[in-house]
Design a protein around this motif. Structure first.
Motif, PDB file in Angstrom:
ATOM      1  N   VAL A  33       0.807  -1.221   0.000  1.00  0.00           N
ATOM      2  CA  VAL A  33       0.000   0.000   0.000  1.00  0.00           C
ATOM      3  C   VAL A  33       0.841   1.273   0.000  1.00  0.00           C
ATOM      4  O   VAL A  33       0.468   2.261  -0.645  1.00  0.00           O
ATOM      5  N   ASN A  34       1.992   1.266   0.679  1.00  0.00           N
ATOM      6  CA  ASN A  34       2.835   2.474   0.696  1.00  0.00           C
ATOM      7  C   ASN A  34       3.406   2.767  -0.687  1.00  0.00           C
ATOM      8  O   ASN A  34       3.445   3.918  -1.121  1.00  0.00           O
ATOM      9  N   THR A  35       3.851   1.730  -1.393  1.00  0.00           N
ATOM     10  CA  THR A  35       4.352   1.900  -2.755  1.00  0.00           C
ATOM     11  C   THR A  35       3.230   2.350  -3.681  1.00  0.00           C
ATOM     12  O   THR A  35       3.432   3.228  -4.527  1.00  0.00           O
ATOM     13  N   ALA A  36       2.044   1.754  -3.517  1.00  0.00           N
ATOM     14  CA  ALA A  36       0.898   2.111  -4.354  1.00  0.00           C
ATOM     15  C   ALA A  36       0.510   3.576  -4.161  1.00  0.00           C
ATOM     16  O   ALA A  36       0.236   4.292  -5.133  1.00  0.00           O
ATOM     17  N   LEU A  37       0.510   4.043  -2.909  1.00  0.00           N
ATOM     18  CA  LEU A  37       0.189   5.451  -2.642  1.00  0.00           C
ATOM     19  C   LEU A  37       1.235   6.377  -3.251  1.00  0.00           C
ATOM     20  O   LEU A  37       0.904   7.446  -3.779  1.00  0.00           O
ATOM     21  N   ALA A  38       2.512   5.965  -3.210  1.00  0.00           N
ATOM     22  CA  ALA A  38       3.587   6.774  -3.801  1.00  0.00           C
ATOM     23  C   ALA A  38       3.439   6.842  -5.324  1.00  0.00           C
ATOM     24  O   ALA A  38       3.611   7.903  -5.926  1.00  0.00           O
TER      25      ALA A  38
ATOM     26  N   VAL B 264      -2.111  -4.531  -2.352  1.00  0.00           N
ATOM     27  CA  VAL B 264      -3.279  -4.455  -3.232  1.00  0.00           C
ATOM     28  C   VAL B 264      -3.443  -5.818  -3.897  1.00  0.00           C
ATOM     29  O   VAL B 264      -2.671  -6.196  -4.776  1.00  0.00           O
ATOM     30  N   ASP B 265      -4.451  -6.563  -3.464  1.00  0.00           N
ATOM     31  CA  ASP B 265      -4.699  -7.902  -3.998  1.00  0.00           C
ATOM     32  C   ASP B 265      -5.441  -7.815  -5.331  1.00  0.00           C
ATOM     33  O   ASP B 265      -5.069  -8.474  -6.296  1.00  0.00           O
ATOM     34  N   GLU B 266      -6.489  -7.021  -5.372  1.00  0.00           N
ATOM     35  CA  GLU B 266      -7.273  -6.832  -6.595  1.00  0.00           C
ATOM     36  C   GLU B 266      -7.583  -5.353  -6.751  1.00  0.00           C
ATOM     37  O   GLU B 266      -7.815  -4.666  -5.757  1.00  0.00           O
ATOM     38  N   ALA B 267      -7.588  -4.894  -7.981  1.00  0.00           N
ATOM     39  CA  ALA B 267      -8.002  -3.521  -8.284  1.00  0.00           C
ATOM     40  C   ALA B 267      -8.624  -3.557  -9.669  1.00  0.00           C
ATOM     41  O   ALA B 267      -7.954  -3.900 -10.637  1.00  0.00           O
ATOM     42  N   PHE B 268      -9.907  -3.244  -9.745  1.00  0.00           N
ATOM     43  CA  PHE B 268     -10.572  -3.311 -11.046  1.00  0.00           C
ATOM     44  C   PHE B 268     -11.656  -2.251 -11.149  1.00  0.00           C
ATOM     45  O   PHE B 268     -12.079  -1.660 -10.162  1.00  0.00           O
ATOM     46  N   SER B 269     -12.061  -2.016 -12.381  1.00  0.00           N
ATOM     47  CA  SER B 269     -13.082  -1.029 -12.665  1.00  0.00           C
ATOM     48  C   SER B 269     -14.092  -1.656 -13.608  1.00  0.00           C
ATOM     49  O   SER B 269     -13.718  -2.295 -14.587  1.00  0.00           O
TER      50      SER B 269
END
Length: 128
Positions: free
Chosen positions: A47-52, A89-94
């Motif tokens: 999550v920290n890398t994803a936020l960056a 982040v396990d899953e991220a979809f739209s």
């Protein structure tokens, strides 16, 4: 058709529910293809890398995804008592939402249709 008392049916259904922390935003004025470009960048990252990554992504969709990710992190900490440093982040979809149809007047009394896409963005976290 399920048999048994309503409380038993609910108990069985809740036992099968996904226990991973998640957040979802619906009816965002952003097409799902544009949202998926941003979401593909953060899949599998902590999550920290994803936020960056989202902080330095120059797309408007990155601000929306950042809010959803922060909400998912807050859900994990508050509702499930998880530690934010172990989350990824396990899953991220739209998925595609309803399309807003607008009319643009053109020459000689014609009208062109403008389709404004919406989407539903979901971010699912998990602990390492």
């Amino acid at each position: 058709m399920a048999k048994g008392h309503r409380s038993q049916i609910k108990k069985e259904r809740n036992a099968q529910k996904d226990s991973r922390p998640k957040a979802r935003v619906t009816f965002v004025r952003l097409s799902s293809t544009k949202a998926n470009i941003v979401l593909d960048q953060i899949k599998g990252k902590d999550v920290n890398t994803a936020l960056a990554i989202l902080a330095y992504t120059p797309r408007w969709g990155a601000r929306v995804v950042e809010k959803v990710l922060k909400s998912a992190i807050a859900n994990a900490e508050h509702n499930m008592g998880m530690d934010a440093s172990t989350l990824y982040v396990d899953e991220a979809f739209s998925t595609k939402g309803p399309t807003l149809k607008r009319i643009r007047p053109r020459a000689q009394g014609r009208a062109y249709q403008i389709q404004k896409q919406t989407s539903h963005i979901t971010v699912v976290l998990n602990a390492r």
